[in-house]
Scaffold this active site. Structure first.
Site, PDB file in Angstrom:
ATOM      1  CE1 TYR A  59      -4.193   1.781   0.470  1.00 59.93           C
ATOM      2  CE2 TYR A  59      -2.660   3.380   1.397  1.00 59.93           C
ATOM      3  CZ  TYR A  59      -3.905   3.073   0.866  1.00 59.93           C
ATOM      4  OH  TYR A  59      -4.845   4.059   0.727  1.00 59.93           O
TER       5      TYR A  59
ATOM      6  CG  PHE B 298      -9.094  14.592 -25.192  1.00 62.54           C
ATOM      7  CD1 PHE B 298      -9.253  14.005 -26.432  1.00 62.54           C
ATOM      8  CD2 PHE B 298      -9.397  13.847 -24.065  1.00 62.54           C
ATOM      9  CE1 PHE B 298      -9.717  12.703 -26.550  1.00 62.54           C
ATOM     10  CE2 PHE B 298      -9.854  12.536 -24.175  1.00 62.54           C
ATOM     11  CZ  PHE B 298     -10.010  11.961 -25.419  1.00 62.54           C
ATOM     12  CB  THR B 299     -13.955  14.509 -24.846  1.00 64.36           C
ATOM     13  OG1 THR B 299     -13.079  13.406 -24.606  1.00 64.36           O
ATOM     14  CG2 THR B 299     -14.384  14.525 -26.304  1.00 64.36           C
TER      15      THR B 299
ATOM     16  CG  ASP C  35      -2.614  15.690 -22.550  1.00 63.87           C
ATOM     17  OD1 ASP C  35      -1.963  14.628 -22.486  1.00 63.87           O
ATOM     18  OD2 ASP C  35      -3.855  15.708 -22.715  1.00 63.87           O
TER      19      ASP C  35
ATOM     20  CE  LYS D  48      -5.075   8.422 -25.844  1.00 65.35           C
ATOM     21  NZ  LYS D  48      -5.675   8.401 -27.177  1.00 65.35           N
TER      22      LYS D  48
ATOM     23  NE  ARG E 118     -14.014  11.463 -30.121  1.00 70.81           N
ATOM     24  CZ  ARG E 118     -13.923  11.241 -28.819  1.00 70.81           C
ATOM     25  NH1 ARG E 118     -12.750  11.062 -28.233  1.00 70.81           N
ATOM     26  NH2 ARG E 118     -14.985  11.191 -28.065  1.00 70.81           N
TER      27      ARG E 118
ATOM     28  CG  PHE F  74     -18.497  10.880 -26.577  1.00 66.98           C
ATOM     29  CD1 PHE F  74     -18.278  12.119 -25.995  1.00 66.98           C
ATOM     30  CD2 PHE F  74     -17.595   9.857 -26.322  1.00 66.98           C
ATOM     31  CE1 PHE F  74     -17.176  12.325 -25.166  1.00 66.98           C
ATOM     32  CE2 PHE F  74     -16.494  10.057 -25.502  1.00 66.98           C
ATOM     33  CZ  PHE F  74     -16.289  11.298 -24.918  1.00 66.98           C
TER      34      PHE F  74
HETATM   35  N1  F0G Z   1      -5.447  13.718 -23.060  1.00 62.72           N
HETATM   36  C1  F0G Z   1      -5.424  13.210 -24.299  1.00 62.72           C
HETATM   37  C2  F0G Z   1      -4.659  13.897 -25.369  1.00 62.72           C
HETATM   38  C3  F0G Z   1      -6.114  12.012 -24.578  1.00 62.72           C
HETATM   39  O1  F0G Z   1      -6.086  11.528 -25.805  1.00 62.72           O
HETATM   40  C4  F0G Z   1      -6.825  11.371 -23.537  1.00 62.72           C
HETATM   41  C5  F0G Z   1      -7.569  10.135 -23.785  1.00 62.72           C
HETATM   42  C6  F0G Z   1      -6.816  11.949 -22.262  1.00 62.72           C
HETATM   43  C7  F0G Z   1      -6.119  13.121 -22.072  1.00 62.72           C
HETATM   44  C8  F0G Z   1      -7.560  11.326 -21.121  1.00 62.72           C
HETATM   45  O2  F0G Z   1      -6.872  10.195 -20.692  1.00 62.72           O
HETATM   46  O3  F0G Z   1      -8.492   8.327 -21.089  1.00 62.72           O
HETATM   47  O4  F0G Z   1      -6.524   8.037 -19.593  1.00 62.72           O
HETATM   48  O5  F0G Z   1      -8.422   9.444 -18.897  1.00 62.72           O
HETATM   49  N2  F0G Z   1      -7.872   9.707 -24.914  1.00 62.72           N
HETATM   50  C9  F0G Z   1      -8.571   8.461 -25.181  1.00 62.72           C
HETATM   51  C10 F0G Z   1      -8.924   8.349 -26.646  1.00 62.72           C
HETATM   52  C11 F0G Z   1      -9.733   8.204 -24.307  1.00 62.72           C
HETATM   53  O6  F0G Z   1      -9.641   7.404 -26.992  1.00 62.72           O
HETATM   54  O7  F0G Z   1      -8.462   9.140 -27.454  1.00 62.72           O
HETATM   55  P1  F0G Z   1      -7.626   8.927 -20.029  1.00 62.72           P
END
Ligand code: F0G
Length: 482
Positions: A79, A131-132, A223, A266, A389, A455
């Protein structure tokens, strides 16, 4: 690696071999139609048993290396105080050059903490593109405006511009003047800008942004979820970098940021994330919140096993064969489609091959969720799961109106070291057929719709039963279900 063929073309050859495989299956077209109907024309809601090639995302679905699997076994479960965390921190220092690091359970958890601690309610957070999940945290967690300062070229899907992810420096200066620097939470640069079609920024641009931040006392957050792809494109495309290594470019990029965060799902091929910095004071502001939202500081919501594998993944991600593994398949994919006159985002970026859905299906009205319809159609004719997208990925405004996306992209993601060129050839063939039969694709309409990040869970239906007609046309042309 890209090798020159006798005919002068370049072929991406894999610099790894498969030592463990997973069986996948292709279900008949009739069953695919049924599956997409049941999923509400939302590919997030398909089950993998019904998916042949899973190109939804490159997140959490990459192949780990043999050494990463070994790290899973060697991890020290504890832990608190696990040596595995300290080995990971050494990898962060060696690869990215940061002294202080905390794990978080994934990228959006980092965005949550950063927006909570550094966001300015009533102010603004500046980025090259949203990003979303980032936008959701900027708006919901820090109650600020998400200001995107991309250059005009960014929205041209057909382009030769090598760095469409650049921030527009003049717009940045103007925005700081307009809002006043005390209203700016932070400036965020996203490497290999996801929603612009995986397009990189240049080192020159990143350094200019750094300079403006310094002049105004602003914090620059990087990022790095798609960091190594951006580094790969700097290596391939930017003057003065051809003789540097990816490892050197990555370090140079990281050195520009006050704070770095990434989704580990990723580049490092594990389920997790992190925040890192050389600024002890900034780290100290974040630290108290880590145990509240993520976990104790030596695990931060991740398993020790994946922290071990993440450390190995960090060291491996700067190998050009790893950094370029998906970029080179995407280049092949995009250039082949482009050569056939199928509208794709150019130049080829990282993450995915992006179809420009507005040009692919020009008969569709914007109210019909163009990219969503193209993605559903692709699944019916191929069993390939891509991701919308476009406008479905934008939430409604406060009056309940759709916010039409800048780009309507059908994203066919390329997970790292998972699929082969014959898989890509198969998708190219089915896309070619779909493009010829694009008149059959009509729009979609919402049936049920959550208020935030719709989405993920929203359900839709096909207008005029076009999906039935598409499936029938496919079966007729191919003489059956395949
Ligand atoms: N920043 C970028 C540039 C991303 O592409 C993503 C996630 C995140 C932040 C958030 O990270 O998913 O680990 O919480 N992209 C994924 C995609 C979900 O399908 O493009 P996460």
């Amino acid at each position: 690696m890209l090798v020159k063929l006798a005919n002068g073309k370049e072929l991406p050859v894999e610099m790894h071999k498969a030592r463990m495989v997973q069986k996948i299956r292709l279900i008949p077209a009739e069953d695919r139609l049924k599956a997409i109907q049941e999923a509400g024309y939302n590919t997030f809601l398909l089950r993998t048993k019904d998916v042949y090639l899973d190109m939804l995302t490159d997140s959490g679905v990459n192949s780990m290396s043999d050494n990463q699997y070994a790290a899973l076994m060697n991890a020290d479960d504890a832990y608190a105080g696990s040596q595995t965390f300290y080995d990971f921190a050494d990898a962060v220092k060696d690869v990215l050059g940061y002294e202080h690091v905390m794990n978080v359970h994934q990228g959006r958890a980092a965005e949550h903490l950063l927006s909570k601690v550094f966001g300015k309610p009533g102010g603004v957070t500046i980025t090259n593109y949203h990003f979303t999940t980032t936008k959701a945290h900027i708006e919901l967690t820090s109650q600020s405006v998400c200001l995107e300062l991309y250059a005009d070229e960014a929205l041209k899907t057909k382009s030769q511009h090598p760095f469409k992810g650049n921030m527009d420096i003049q717009k940045l200066k103007d925005a700081i003047k307009k809002w006043g620097r005390e209203k700016v939470g932070f400036v965020r640069m996203e490497a290999t800008t996801n929603l612009l079609g995986g397009q990189p920024f240049s080192m020159e641009n990143l350094k200019e942004v750094r300079k403006i931040c310094d002049q105004n006392g602003l914090m620059l957050i990087l990022d790095g979820s798609l960091l190594t792809e951006n580094a790969y494109f700097i290596w391939k495309r930017e003057k003065g970098y051809a003789n540097k290594t990816i490892a050197e470019i990555v370090k140079e990029m990281a050195a520009q940021a006050d704070i770095y965060y990434m989704s580990g799902r990723k580049n490092t091929c594990v389920r997790g994330g992190m925040i890192a910095t050389n600024n002890k004071a900034l780290f100290g502001q974040l630290e108290p919140w880590l145990p509240v939202y993520e976990g104790f500081f030596t695990y931060g919501g991740m398993s020790m096993r994946e922290i071990g594998a993440m450390g190995v993944g960090l060291r491996e991600m700067v190998d050009p064969a790893v950094a370029g593994s998906s970029c080179e398949q995407i280049k092949y994919f995009v250039e082949t489609l482009d050569g056939m006159g199928i509208p794709v985002v150019t130049p080829p970026g990282g993450l995915a091959c992006h179809i420009d859905a507005r040009k692919f299906a020009p008969n569709l009205a914007k109210e019909g969720y163009i990219a969503g319809a193209v993605v559903a159609a692709l699944y019916i004719v191929s069993g390939v799961r891509a991701m919308e997208r476009g406008t479905i990925s934008m939430d409604r405004d406060k009056d309940g109106n759709d916010v039409y996306a800048d780009l309507e992209l059908a994203r066919i993601a390329i997970p790292r070291r998972v699929y082969t060129i014959s898989h890509i050839e198969y998708i190219i063939d089915r896309l070619q057929w779909l493009h010829k039969n694009r008149e059959l694709i009509k729009g979609l309409k919402f049936v049920s719709e959550p208020p935030v990040l719709r989405f993920f869970l929203g359900k839709l239906d096909a207008l005029d039963q076009w999906s039935r007609k598409l499936c029938d046309a496919f079966k007729k042309d191919f003489g059956g279900d395949w």
